[in-house]
Design a protein around this motif. Structure first.
Motif, PDB file in Angstrom:
ATOM      1  N   GLN A 108       9.943  20.076 -42.637  1.00  0.00           N
ATOM      2  CA  GLN A 108       8.828  21.016 -42.709  1.00  0.00           C
ATOM      3  C   GLN A 108       8.042  21.115 -41.416  1.00  0.00           C
ATOM      4  O   GLN A 108       7.258  22.050 -41.235  1.00  0.00           O
ATOM      5  N   THR A 131      13.819  17.361 -52.539  1.00  0.00           N
ATOM      6  CA  THR A 131      12.930  18.443 -52.170  1.00  0.00           C
ATOM      7  C   THR A 131      11.631  18.216 -52.933  1.00  0.00           C
ATOM      8  O   THR A 131      11.534  18.530 -54.115  1.00  0.00           O
ATOM      9  N   TYR A 178      -0.596  14.985 -41.971  1.00  0.00           N
ATOM     10  CA  TYR A 178      -0.709  16.422 -42.176  1.00  0.00           C
ATOM     11  C   TYR A 178      -2.156  16.880 -42.004  1.00  0.00           C
ATOM     12  O   TYR A 178      -2.418  17.923 -41.422  1.00  0.00           O
ATOM     13  N   LEU A 229       0.544  21.879 -39.844  1.00  0.00           N
ATOM     14  CA  LEU A 229       1.913  22.232 -40.232  1.00  0.00           C
ATOM     15  C   LEU A 229       2.975  21.578 -39.357  1.00  0.00           C
ATOM     16  O   LEU A 229       4.122  21.447 -39.780  1.00  0.00           O
TER      17      LEU A 229
END
Length: 240
Positions: free
Chosen positions: A36, A63, A221, A226
């Motif tokens: 990600q 996931t 994060y 991102l």
């Protein structure tokens, strides 16, 4: 705990009194395992291969969706889950984090291990409860390790988060302290310990880091946005 297998693999084994045959590893900044973030997918896949090859196990990559699904060998799914449990040797139950709480499990007698990705949403919804249910063993013999997560001095949440925890467990109140503008400072470690204790798990280790404040060691994060990488936390069994 075991020995550090390679300088190419940042991190180290988990510090807990696991029985013989249980292996663990918790990576740190420097080996991005998440698809990600800003690291190119080709490089992430190389990192994943390095992890599997160096530790000599096969990771179960999930996931993660901030939910409560648990992958087991009895189920074919390999995505849309935030925890895994196995009795097979050589299979690594692994979760990826960058502020959320990783929880690893083993049992002092039964040949079963598990891992859960417990951000506040999954924690409140029951991901730990589902993981223990999938392990299907006496909770008194379970060992749990709380990996590096956002600490209580950095995790500011709204009233709705606090109320969600209080609705399911009133003791959760001790995990929150009042902040400014109607906000609260939340302690994921305390929330996880309370839920585990309610399930009969009292042998709990770890829970001393803050991924936001310990910039040199961990991805975050909340701090990086991102582009943040992901650490991996894995537990597996080997043949006696």
């Amino acid at each position: 705990m075991g020995e550090r297998p390679s300088t190419l693999l940042p991190g180290g084994p988990v510090d807990w009194p696991a029985p013989p045959g249980v292996r663990t590893w918790s990576t740190r900044r420097g080996l991005d395992l998440g698809l990600q973030g800003a690291t190119a997918p080709e490089q992430v896949n190389q990192h994943r291969q390095t992890l599997a090859r160096t530790l000599q196990m096969q990771p179960w990559w999930l996931t993660q969706v901030h939910g409560v699904g648990v992958k087991t060998e009895r189920e074919g799914m390999d995505e849309g889950a935030d925890a895994s449990v196995t009795r097979q040797t050589g299979i690594g139950c692994i979760v990826l984090t960058a502020d959320c709480l990783p929880v690893l499990f083993c049992h002092e007698k039964e040949p079963v291990v598990g891992a859960a990705h417990a951000g506040w949403r999954g924690l409140a919804a029951g991901v730990l409860e589902n993981t223990l249910q999938a392990m299907a063993v006496d909770p008194e013999g379970i060992l749990a390790w709380l990996g590096p997560a956002i600490g209580p001095q950095a995790f500011e949440v709204g009233t709705e988060v606090r109320e969600q925890f209080l609705r399911s467990q009133t003791e959760s109140e001790e995990a929150f302290r009042s902040g400014q503008r109607g906000k609260w400072w939340a302690d994921l470690y305390v929330l996880a310990r309370l839920r585990l204790a309610r399930l009969g798990v009292t042998r709990i280790y770890g829970g001393e880091h803050c991924t936001v404040l310990e910039n040199e060691s961990f991805y975050s994060y909340r701090r990086e946005g991102l582009g943040a990488g992901r650490m991996g936390h894995v537990v597996w069994r080997v043949e006696p």
